[in-house]
Design a protein around this motif. Sequence first.
Motif, PDB file in Angstrom:
ATOM      1  N   ALA A 135      85.647  28.795  57.930  1.00 45.96           N
ATOM      2  CA  ALA A 135      85.543  30.305  57.812  1.00 45.96           C
ATOM      3  C   ALA A 135      86.741  30.994  58.053  1.00 45.96           C
ATOM      4  O   ALA A 135      87.067  32.099  57.491  1.00 45.96           O
ATOM      5  CB  ALA A 135      84.328  30.587  58.737  1.00 45.96           C
ATOM      6  N   VAL A 136      87.362  30.447  58.927  1.00 48.79           N
ATOM      7  CA  VAL A 136      88.862  31.365  59.484  1.00 48.79           C
ATOM      8  C   VAL A 136      89.681  31.481  58.331  1.00 48.79           C
ATOM      9  O   VAL A 136      90.278  32.455  57.893  1.00 48.79           O
ATOM     10  CB  VAL A 136      89.439  30.734  60.627  1.00 48.79           C
ATOM     11  CG1 VAL A 136      90.637  31.355  61.115  1.00 48.79           C
ATOM     12  CG2 VAL A 136      88.735  30.885  61.876  1.00 48.79           C
ATOM     13  N   CYS A 137      89.826  30.285  57.592  1.00 52.14           N
ATOM     14  CA  CYS A 137      90.777  30.104  56.449  1.00 52.14           C
ATOM     15  C   CYS A 137      90.347  30.931  55.263  1.00 52.14           C
ATOM     16  O   CYS A 137      91.101  31.877  54.561  1.00 52.14           O
ATOM     17  CB  CYS A 137      90.945  28.825  55.750  1.00 52.14           C
ATOM     18  SG  CYS A 137      91.736  27.595  57.140  1.00 52.14           S
ATOM     19  N   LEU A 138      88.939  31.082  55.043  1.00 47.06           N
ATOM     20  CA  LEU A 138      88.511  31.725  54.095  1.00 47.06           C
ATOM     21  C   LEU A 138      88.002  33.277  54.169  1.00 47.06           C
ATOM     22  O   LEU A 138      87.662  33.777  53.413  1.00 47.06           O
ATOM     23  CB  LEU A 138      87.403  31.153  53.213  1.00 47.06           C
ATOM     24  CG  LEU A 138      87.700  29.675  52.740  1.00 47.06           C
ATOM     25  CD1 LEU A 138      86.445  28.828  52.193  1.00 47.06           C
ATOM     26  CD2 LEU A 138      88.764  29.539  51.506  1.00 47.06           C
ATOM     27  N   ASN A 139      88.039  33.461  55.361  1.00 52.11           N
ATOM     28  CA  ASN A 139      87.458  35.007  55.958  1.00 52.11           C
ATOM     29  C   ASN A 139      86.095  35.153  55.707  1.00 52.11           C
ATOM     30  O   ASN A 139      85.789  36.050  54.793  1.00 52.11           O
ATOM     31  CB  ASN A 139      88.451  36.001  55.615  1.00 52.11           C
ATOM     32  CG  ASN A 139      88.051  37.097  56.234  1.00 52.11           C
ATOM     33  OD1 ASN A 139      87.657  37.335  57.272  1.00 52.11           O
ATOM     34  ND2 ASN A 139      88.508  38.245  55.469  1.00 52.11           N
ATOM     35  N   VAL A 140      85.108  34.091  55.745  1.00 53.32           N
ATOM     36  CA  VAL A 140      83.653  34.247  55.448  1.00 53.32           C
ATOM     37  C   VAL A 140      82.871  34.234  56.722  1.00 53.32           C
ATOM     38  O   VAL A 140      83.168  33.839  57.864  1.00 53.32           O
ATOM     39  CB  VAL A 140      83.544  32.958  54.463  1.00 53.32           C
ATOM     40  CG1 VAL A 140      84.146  33.342  53.042  1.00 53.32           C
ATOM     41  CG2 VAL A 140      83.687  31.843  54.763  1.00 53.32           C
ATOM     42  N   SER A 141      81.515  34.004  56.580  1.00 56.61           N
ATOM     43  CA  SER A 141      80.880  33.995  57.757  1.00 56.61           C
ATOM     44  C   SER A 141      80.818  32.562  58.268  1.00 56.61           C
ATOM     45  O   SER A 141      80.776  31.457  57.621  1.00 56.61           O
ATOM     46  CB  SER A 141      79.432  34.086  57.098  1.00 56.61           C
ATOM     47  OG  SER A 141      78.413  33.624  58.059  1.00 56.61           O
ATOM     48  N   ILE A 142      80.891  32.531  59.522  1.00 53.55           N
ATOM     49  CA  ILE A 142      81.101  31.241  60.311  1.00 53.55           C
ATOM     50  C   ILE A 142      79.921  30.382  60.085  1.00 53.55           C
ATOM     51  O   ILE A 142      80.022  29.016  59.880  1.00 53.55           O
ATOM     52  CB  ILE A 142      81.416  31.507  61.870  1.00 53.55           C
ATOM     53  CG1 ILE A 142      82.820  32.275  61.898  1.00 53.55           C
ATOM     54  CG2 ILE A 142      81.513  30.179  62.570  1.00 53.55           C
ATOM     55  CD1 ILE A 142      83.234  32.736  63.233  1.00 53.55           C
ATOM     56  N   ALA A 143      78.870  31.006  60.415  1.00 53.43           N
ATOM     57  CA  ALA A 143      77.376  30.355  60.331  1.00 53.43           C
ATOM     58  C   ALA A 143      77.080  29.690  58.686  1.00 53.43           C
ATOM     59  O   ALA A 143      76.814  28.834  58.745  1.00 53.43           O
ATOM     60  CB  ALA A 143      76.235  31.354  60.587  1.00 53.43           C
ATOM     61  N   GLY A 144      77.512  30.579  57.768  1.00 55.73           N
ATOM     62  CA  GLY A 144      77.549  30.142  56.436  1.00 55.73           C
ATOM     63  C   GLY A 144      78.365  29.029  56.070  1.00 55.73           C
ATOM     64  O   GLY A 144      77.933  28.066  55.474  1.00 55.73           O
ATOM     65  N   ALA A 145      79.626  28.993  56.797  1.00 57.74           N
ATOM     66  CA  ALA A 145      80.504  27.948  56.368  1.00 57.74           C
ATOM     67  C   ALA A 145      80.136  26.849  57.207  1.00 57.74           C
ATOM     68  O   ALA A 145      80.232  25.553  56.701  1.00 57.74           O
ATOM     69  CB  ALA A 145      81.809  28.320  56.854  1.00 57.74           C
ATOM     70  N   MET A 146      79.610  26.733  58.561  1.00 61.56           N
ATOM     71  CA  MET A 146      79.074  25.635  59.210  1.00 61.56           C
ATOM     72  C   MET A 146      77.853  24.810  58.353  1.00 61.56           C
ATOM     73  O   MET A 146      78.029  23.786  58.002  1.00 61.56           O
ATOM     74  CB  MET A 146      78.687  25.946  60.528  1.00 61.56           C
ATOM     75  CG  MET A 146      79.724  26.297  61.541  1.00 61.56           C
ATOM     76  SD  MET A 146      79.247  26.752  63.235  1.00 61.56           S
ATOM     77  CE  MET A 146      80.613  27.031  63.860  1.00 61.56           C
ATOM     78  N   ALA A 147      77.039  25.704  57.891  1.00 59.06           N
ATOM     79  CA  ALA A 147      76.076  25.111  57.146  1.00 59.06           C
ATOM     80  C   ALA A 147      76.402  24.521  55.955  1.00 59.06           C
ATOM     81  O   ALA A 147      75.911  23.631  55.181  1.00 59.06           O
ATOM     82  CB  ALA A 147      74.975  26.507  56.649  1.00 59.06           C
TER      83      ALA A 147
END
Length: 294
Positions: free
Chosen positions: A248-260
């Motif tokens: 999420a940090v690398c792509l600048n996206v939702s953390i929860a979405g990236a974890m899922a």
Amino acid sequence: MSYEAWIILTGSLVGVTCGIIGCFLILRRMAMLADAISHTVLLGIVGAFLVSNSLDGIYMLIGAAIVGLMTAWLVQVLHSTGIQTDASIGVVFTSLFALGVVLITLYAGNIHLDVDHALMGDITFVPWNTVEIAGMSLGPKAVWMLGSVLFLNLLLIGLFYKELKLTSFDPQMAVAIGIPVAFIHYLLMGMLSLSTVASFDSVGAILVVAMLIVPGATAYLLTDRLSIMLVISAIVGVCSAVVGYYLAVCLNVSIAGAMASVAGLLFALTFVLSPTHGLLAKWKARRGFKQSNA
């Protein structure tokens, strides 16, 4: 601990807390009930706020536990009248979740709880909402709440492990030898409700559903032993949280979405590469069978 470490720890606790409960849901073929409860607890949270006029964690836990048990009970009641389980879940899930949304709109519009927050959460704010005693910060409230619920779940699983195991694999046998199947069922539903609301405020319903289902499903493909399945599920939950955060940090996206998303990717890899239940292993077994019979 650093800001980054608190976020990763929170996500990991969600992965472990939800992952171990998810194993029992997978074995009981109740995965979609986890989806239902993870949404209907919104009604419990709103109800607790309307009664107490506070968003304090203990009120949220009580409200969510009540609504979670009510959800499981209503699904069981509808199913007992002849309605299929999936239809029962769909009716109860949509009705109670919609009621929670309506109550938020009418009575809770001026607080930080809204539908977007409920679905996606906001784990980036977790390190700022801390527990303080005598002016000293003891860490985020979410970490303390998740840690407490995880400890309670592990304690209950340890105390009722044989009962949970038998009722998950062979409920008829459990009834025959006198195990209170209904009590164990609602005990598990209570644990599910507490785990859901402890995770809900920080990471939202989407990640809660992912962590309740995907790590357990992944572990199911890798082992036939429940104890090992619980451990693998917890490991998958932690890996999903850690890798998902950095993605999420690398792509600048939702953390929860990236974890899922990472959890789903790990399941996909396992689905293909599992040494016993994976697509590749099944293909090799079929190929070997055809060659032996050629």
